[in-house]
Enzyme design. Sequence first.
Site, PDB file in Angstrom:
ATOM      1  N   ASP A  98     -26.309 -31.803  21.776  1.00 47.80           N
ATOM      2  CA  ASP A  98     -25.910 -31.490  20.444  1.00 47.80           C
ATOM      3  C   ASP A  98     -24.424 -31.530  20.120  1.00 47.80           C
ATOM      4  OD1 ASP A  98     -25.901 -31.080  17.645  1.00 47.80           O
ATOM      5  OD2 ASP A  98     -25.704 -29.088  18.098  1.00 47.80           O
TER       6      ASP A  98
ATOM      7  N   HIS B 142     -28.983 -33.472  18.124  1.00 44.72           N
ATOM      8  CA  HIS B 142     -28.853 -32.970  16.720  1.00 44.72           C
ATOM      9  C   HIS B 142     -30.106 -33.259  15.982  1.00 44.72           C
ATOM     10  CE1 HIS B 142     -26.299 -31.062  14.066  1.00 44.72           C
ATOM     11  NE2 HIS B 142     -26.824 -32.011  12.880  1.00 44.72           N
TER      12      HIS B 142
ATOM     13  N   TRP C  84     -21.952 -39.562   7.703  1.00 46.13           N
ATOM     14  CA  TRP C  84     -22.163 -38.696   6.935  1.00 46.13           C
ATOM     15  C   TRP C  84     -21.515 -38.759   5.521  1.00 46.13           C
ATOM     16  CZ3 TRP C  84     -19.685 -34.201   4.487  1.00 46.13           C
ATOM     17  CH2 TRP C  84     -20.548 -33.179   4.207  1.00 46.13           C
TER      18      TRP C  84
ATOM     19  N   SER D  34     -27.143 -27.102  11.131  1.00 50.38           N
ATOM     20  CA  SER D  34     -25.881 -28.197  10.978  1.00 50.38           C
ATOM     21  C   SER D  34     -25.023 -27.472   9.789  1.00 50.38           C
ATOM     22  CB  SER D  34     -26.523 -29.605  10.624  1.00 50.38           C
ATOM     23  OG  SER D  34     -25.553 -30.652  10.408  1.00 50.38           O
ATOM     24  N   TYR D  35     -24.947 -28.297   8.746  1.00 54.86           N
ATOM     25  CA  TYR D  35     -24.414 -27.657   7.285  1.00 54.86           C
ATOM     26  C   TYR D  35     -24.777 -26.668   6.986  1.00 54.86           C
ATOM     27  CZ  TYR D  35     -21.205 -27.869   3.359  1.00 54.86           C
ATOM     28  OH  TYR D  35     -20.044 -27.623   2.485  1.00 54.86           O
TER      29      TYR D  35
ATOM     30  N   TYR E 261     -28.358 -31.462   0.974  1.00 56.80           N
ATOM     31  CA  TYR E 261     -29.115 -32.618   1.160  1.00 56.80           C
ATOM     32  C   TYR E 261     -30.463 -32.495   0.345  1.00 56.80           C
ATOM     33  CZ  TYR E 261     -26.331 -32.138   5.307  1.00 56.80           C
ATOM     34  OH  TYR E 261     -25.370 -32.255   6.190  1.00 56.80           O
TER      35      TYR E 261
END
Length: 571
Positions: A244, A279, A152, A103-104, A30
């Site tokens: 989440d 999240h 996403w 997350s990722y 990101y």
Amino acid sequence: MSMRDGATLAANVWRPVDGTAPTLLIRLPYSKTLEAPFGDTLPNFAVLLEAGYAIVVQDCRGTFRSEGDFVPHAAERTDGEDTIAWIAEQPWSDGTVGMFGPSYLGMVQWAAAVMKPPALKAIAPFFTSADPYRTPWYSNGGALSLSLVTLWGTSMYTADAKRALERGTGSVDQLLKLGGALLEPERLNDVLPTGDVPVLAEYGQWWSDFMAHPAHDEYWNQYDVSTEISQVSVPALHIGGWYDLFLGATVRAFVAARRHAGTEQARAEQRLVIGPWDHLSTDGIYPDRSFGARASARTLRLTNLQLKFFDRWVRGDTAALEDIAPVKIFVMGIDQWRDEQDWPLPDTRWTDYHLSSDGRANTSSGDGTLSTEPAPTADRDTYLYDPRRPVPTTGSASLPTTPGFGGPVDQRTVAGRDDVLCYTTPILEAPVEVIGPISVTLFVSSSAVDTDFTAKLIDVFPDGKAINLCDGILRARYRDGLEQEVPLEPGTIYEITIDLMATANVFLPGHRIRLDISSSNFPRYDRNTNTGGVIARESEVQMIPAVNHIHHGPEHRSRLVLPIIDRNESH
């Protein structure tokens, strides 16, 4: 940083002017400028730098300033391993590395950890998963996480199209299409067939790959590191949120690492923190339910907790975690933090709450009941699931987390639908403390060869407000496992189990416990077309309604299984 195949990855580095330091690594797709809205899910860099750590923030392969092509998960094992080795070789590095991020940014931690790089000493995965199929792209029950995948996917393809344009190889028209779709991503969820969403199907291969592999097959197995937890030899600080979407994956990874990590020390030193968060938000405040000032990550001093964890395992300060329990969870209902020794809690009393009715459990005004006593007589409840008229997502562990869609939301807006079955306890005279994994076992039948079943645990307040706690879904074709598709025989009764992830909630006196059953939760999940075909390739014309039944009684003990904690404490 040069990877083993010659690709160069770009990173921002904060390092000491003099001497050496332990390093904390973030790898993300990101942008290393950290423009993404991570909120409080990333520790305060200033605190970490002032504590004497170097920080490296790297663009994943094929994103922003890093070379190569981005395919989710494909290169994260080797790129993570090579990056950690690069850091350890630098003159400003003391040879030790920790990883963190949500997350990722957490998925890449698991991918690197199973490679066992010598310099990696600890990881702190936040809101994340070691199995990308089960979370986030699909689900524990095999349904596609539609709203997340479209949002996403559009976001990542838009960034990639912008990057291509900057290199002189992109298309202005394509970038405008993607950017326009990103302004109204919810419209993408209505496109059928799902696999043919224009801006996604036209742009990149991995979207089509996701759609082409709806089962947990070899495509997903190559990215699933949850089966390799025994290769992880470092402690992990697992951080999750009750709202989440990664909650189930977070607690599964913690339990697996406690039991199967590669060293005795790694098994013993796993830590778990779960707050009333979603999240993107860790303040614990929502329009329909506020969990109080103590609920926020800031009040908890989560950055300080992460710093202590890294001080212990990256820097080697043996006293850093002496006052920190292995498990710290926020208990909703009484809105308090609780220190525990393990998960599930060792003193859990698993209790069946049986479903019963006279066949009219439809809507919250129906006659569906929940009781610890088995249903005395056999009956069934029936509803029509029409994929053209799905039950809308109303509060959930989901993305996006916009008000009314994600988090705790009053369920009265959907409980009046005739395709929602509601089973409720009498008004509670004493508190019921529920902490742990939640599941529902149902005896079901359908007119269709495939359909979905959803379940949602709800806390009903004295004024009628009904707040969702956790939910789940099972695509019936995957009732025997996510790897194989087995159609239903219409009219045949099957026993199925739905995983609702977990919760921690005290149902207070005057409240009621409710379980809602239906067959859709859209667009959190894609709609089952009920045909038994490839759902991602089917149009609205091909959709058929399904008449679904929930059976209960002495021979078919449909039940909600709750983890009850009874310590005879006053609340």
